[in-house]
Design a protein around this motif. Structure first.
Motif, mmCIF file in Angstrom:
data_model
loop_
_atom_site.group_PDB
_atom_site.id
_atom_site.type_symbol
_atom_site.label_atom_id
_atom_site.label_comp_id
_atom_site.label_asym_id
_atom_site.label_seq_id
_atom_site.Cartn_x
_atom_site.Cartn_y
_atom_site.Cartn_z
ATOM 1 N N LEU A 183 12.371 26.686 22.731
ATOM 2 C CA LEU A 183 13.152 25.481 22.443
ATOM 3 C C LEU A 183 14.472 25.793 21.748
ATOM 4 C CD1 LEU A 183 10.152 23.330 21.204
ATOM 5 C CD2 LEU A 183 11.513 22.856 23.268
ATOM 6 N N LEU A 184 14.471 26.788 20.871
ATOM 7 C CA LEU A 184 15.680 27.123 20.108
ATOM 8 C C LEU A 184 16.678 27.961 20.890
ATOM 9 C CD1 LEU A 184 14.267 27.900 16.547
ATOM 10 C CD2 LEU A 184 15.155 25.733 17.447
ATOM 11 N N LYS A 185 16.206 28.751 21.837
ATOM 12 C CA LYS A 185 17.077 29.690 22.561
ATOM 13 C C LYS A 185 18.296 29.008 23.192
ATOM 14 C CE LYS A 185 18.161 33.647 24.425
ATOM 15 N NZ LYS A 185 18.678 34.749 23.643
ATOM 16 N N LEU A 231 15.956 41.225 2.581
ATOM 17 C CA LEU A 231 16.358 40.316 1.507
ATOM 18 C C LEU A 231 17.043 41.063 0.369
ATOM 19 C CD1 LEU A 231 13.292 38.800 2.465
ATOM 20 C CD2 LEU A 231 14.788 37.157 1.389
ATOM 21 N N SER A 232 16.640 42.315 0.167
ATOM 22 C CA SER A 232 17.238 43.155 -0.866
ATOM 23 C C SER A 232 16.910 44.602 -0.505
ATOM 24 C CB SER A 232 16.680 42.804 -2.253
ATOM 25 O OG SER A 232 15.303 43.101 -2.320
ATOM 26 N N GLU A 233 17.363 45.537 -1.309
ATOM 27 C CA GLU A 233 17.125 46.952 -1.030
ATOM 28 C C GLU A 233 15.636 47.287 -0.965
ATOM 29 O OE1 GLU A 233 19.514 49.206 -0.223
ATOM 30 O OE2 GLU A 233 20.910 47.528 -0.374
ATOM 31 N N ASP A 234 14.809 46.488 -1.657
ATOM 32 C CA ASP A 234 13.388 46.825 -1.713
ATOM 33 C C ASP A 234 12.465 45.725 -1.176
ATOM 34 O OD1 ASP A 234 13.613 44.965 -3.741
ATOM 35 O OD2 ASP A 234 12.747 46.241 -5.300
ATOM 36 N N THR A 235 13.033 44.744 -0.457
ATOM 37 C CA THR A 235 12.213 43.664 0.083
ATOM 38 C C THR A 235 12.635 43.317 1.507
ATOM 39 O OG1 THR A 235 11.796 42.778 -2.128
ATOM 40 C CG2 THR A 235 11.413 41.289 -0.265
ATOM 41 N N PHE A 236 11.686 43.455 2.432
ATOM 42 C CA PHE A 236 11.878 43.136 3.849
ATOM 43 C C PHE A 236 10.695 42.294 4.314
ATOM 44 C CE2 PHE A 236 14.396 46.921 3.401
ATOM 45 C CZ PHE A 236 15.338 46.927 4.426
ATOM 46 N N TYR A 237 10.989 41.254 5.076
ATOM 47 C CA TYR A 237 9.941 40.441 5.694
ATOM 48 C C TYR A 237 10.129 40.437 7.210
ATOM 49 C CZ TYR A 237 8.942 38.288 1.123
ATOM 50 O OH TYR A 237 8.605 38.052 -0.185
ATOM 51 N N TYR A 238 9.087 40.008 7.899
ATOM 52 C CA TYR A 238 9.133 39.744 9.332
ATOM 53 C C TYR A 238 8.920 38.236 9.504
ATOM 54 C CZ TYR A 238 8.458 44.674 10.748
ATOM 55 O OH TYR A 238 8.588 46.029 10.974
ATOM 56 N N PRO A 239 9.974 37.419 9.467
ATOM 57 C CA PRO A 239 9.772 35.989 9.667
ATOM 58 C C PRO A 239 9.203 35.712 11.066
ATOM 59 C CG PRO A 239 12.005 36.442 8.904
ATOM 60 C CD PRO A 239 11.379 37.751 9.248
ATOM 61 N N ASP A 240 8.460 34.621 11.191
ATOM 62 C CA ASP A 240 7.943 34.260 12.503
ATOM 63 C C ASP A 240 9.093 33.971 13.459
ATOM 64 O OD1 ASP A 240 5.191 34.561 11.989
ATOM 65 O OD2 ASP A 240 5.150 32.621 10.980
ATOM 66 N N VAL A 241 10.109 33.267 12.997
ATOM 67 C CA VAL A 241 11.307 32.986 13.787
ATOM 68 C C VAL A 241 12.490 32.987 12.838
ATOM 69 C CG1 VAL A 241 12.498 31.299 15.263
ATOM 70 C CG2 VAL A 241 10.009 31.528 15.413
ATOM 71 N N LEU A 285 21.811 24.572 14.074
ATOM 72 C CA LEU A 285 21.710 24.376 15.519
ATOM 73 C C LEU A 285 21.916 22.897 15.809
ATOM 74 C CD1 LEU A 285 18.592 26.564 16.300
ATOM 75 C CD2 LEU A 285 20.987 27.171 16.616
ATOM 76 N N GLU A 286 22.563 22.605 16.921
ATOM 77 C CA GLU A 286 22.753 21.205 17.281
ATOM 78 C C GLU A 286 21.787 20.876 18.403
ATOM 79 O OE1 GLU A 286 26.882 20.468 18.065
ATOM 80 O OE2 GLU A 286 27.465 21.499 16.236
ATOM 81 N N GLY A 287 21.254 19.692 18.374
ATOM 82 C CA GLY A 287 20.337 19.263 19.412
ATOM 83 C C GLY A 287 18.961 18.983 18.865
ATOM 84 N N PRO A 288 18.268 18.075 19.506
ATOM 85 C CA PRO A 288 16.931 17.691 19.050
ATOM 86 C C PRO A 288 15.860 18.710 19.458
ATOM 87 C CG PRO A 288 17.507 16.469 21.007
ATOM 88 C CD PRO A 288 18.717 17.289 20.646
ATOM 89 N N VAL A 289 14.848 18.849 18.607
ATOM 90 C CA VAL A 289 13.686 19.688 18.901
ATOM 91 C C VAL A 289 12.454 18.807 18.681
ATOM 92 C CG1 VAL A 289 12.409 21.775 18.287
ATOM 93 C CG2 VAL A 289 14.915 21.753 18.123
ATOM 94 N N PRO A 290 11.827 18.346 19.769
ATOM 95 C CA PRO A 290 10.661 17.476 19.618
ATOM 96 C C PRO A 290 9.464 18.223 19.011
ATOM 97 C CG PRO A 290 11.546 17.388 21.861
ATOM 98 C CD PRO A 290 12.209 18.531 21.160
ATOM 99 N N LEU A 291 8.876 17.620 17.989
ATOM 100 C CA LEU A 291 7.742 18.246 17.321
ATOM 101 C C LEU A 291 6.590 18.478 18.292
ATOM 102 C CD1 LEU A 291 6.760 19.265 14.540
ATOM 103 C CD2 LEU A 291 5.796 16.984 14.159
ATOM 104 N N ASP A 292 6.333 17.519 19.205
ATOM 105 C CA ASP A 292 5.227 17.700 20.143
ATOM 106 C C ASP A 292 5.468 18.861 21.099
ATOM 107 O OD1 ASP A 292 7.179 16.373 21.636
ATOM 108 O OD2 ASP A 292 5.774 14.995 22.585
ATOM 109 N N ALA A 293 6.727 19.202 21.378
ATOM 110 C CA ALA A 293 7.021 20.353 22.244
ATOM 111 C C ALA A 293 6.744 21.660 21.504
ATOM 112 C CB ALA A 293 8.471 20.303 22.719
#
Length: 179
Positions: free
Chosen positions: A52-54, A73-83, A165-173
């Protein structure tokens, strides 16, 4: 436990660990933590959201990443966000540093971390315009949107209008096909 796990890792040591390891690790203040696998519904929510976001991101010249791209996030902190959505130049071949939107899908093993630790750390990112936390077991969640007064928490409606981002993202989608 290896000797390397007994002391905080440097950024270089962490990136080397990630290159060599069959498991992904998030790095919190220099300490690597192996990531748990995600359930089918969690993965489906992430996949639906990326799809939907692409087109919205492409229209704005931005990139959408999912699950396997690191956020420094910093020199000693890295995450893998879902998106995450990034609209500026690439920061590094192995990670990004300036997302405008970060999304985490809750799961029983990460829920407390996403609400407390990641929330406070993500909201400190100067580039961040929104942090979206999605439930995995039912449609819903919360959006933290940057305003001139700071971040404001919003409940999710039937249609999301996400920051940067511009544009709607339907929650049900987003939840299409989720049991």
């Amino acid at each position: 436990m290896t000797e390397r796990a007994l002391r905080p890792l440097t950024e270089e040591e962490y990136l080397a660990l990630e290159r060599e390891s069959p498991l992904r690790h998030e790095l919190l203040e220099g300490i690597p933590y192996a990531m748990a696998g995600a359930g089918l519904d969690h993965n489906l929510i992430v996949t639906n959201l990326v799809a939907l976001l692409k087109p919205l991101a492409r229209a704005k010249g931005c990139r959408v990443y999912s699950e396997t791209v690191k956020l420094k996030l910093s020199e000693d902190t890295f995450y893998y966000p879902d998106v995450m959505v990034v609209c500026g130049p690439k920061a590094h071949p192995l990670y990004e540093t300036a997302p405008c939107l970060v999304v985490e899908v809750l799961s029983p093993s990460t829920e407390a971390q996403d609400w407390r630790e990641k929330l406070s750390r993500y909201l400190r990112l100067p580039s961040l315009l929104g942090y979206l936390i999605l439930e995995s077991e039912r449609p819903g969640g919360r959006l933290y949107r940057r305003t001139p007064e700071g971040f404001q928490e919003e409940a999710l409606g039937e249609v999301l209008h996400l920051p940067c981002l511009e544009g709607p993202v339907p929650l049900d989608a987003i939840y299409e096909g989720v049991a």
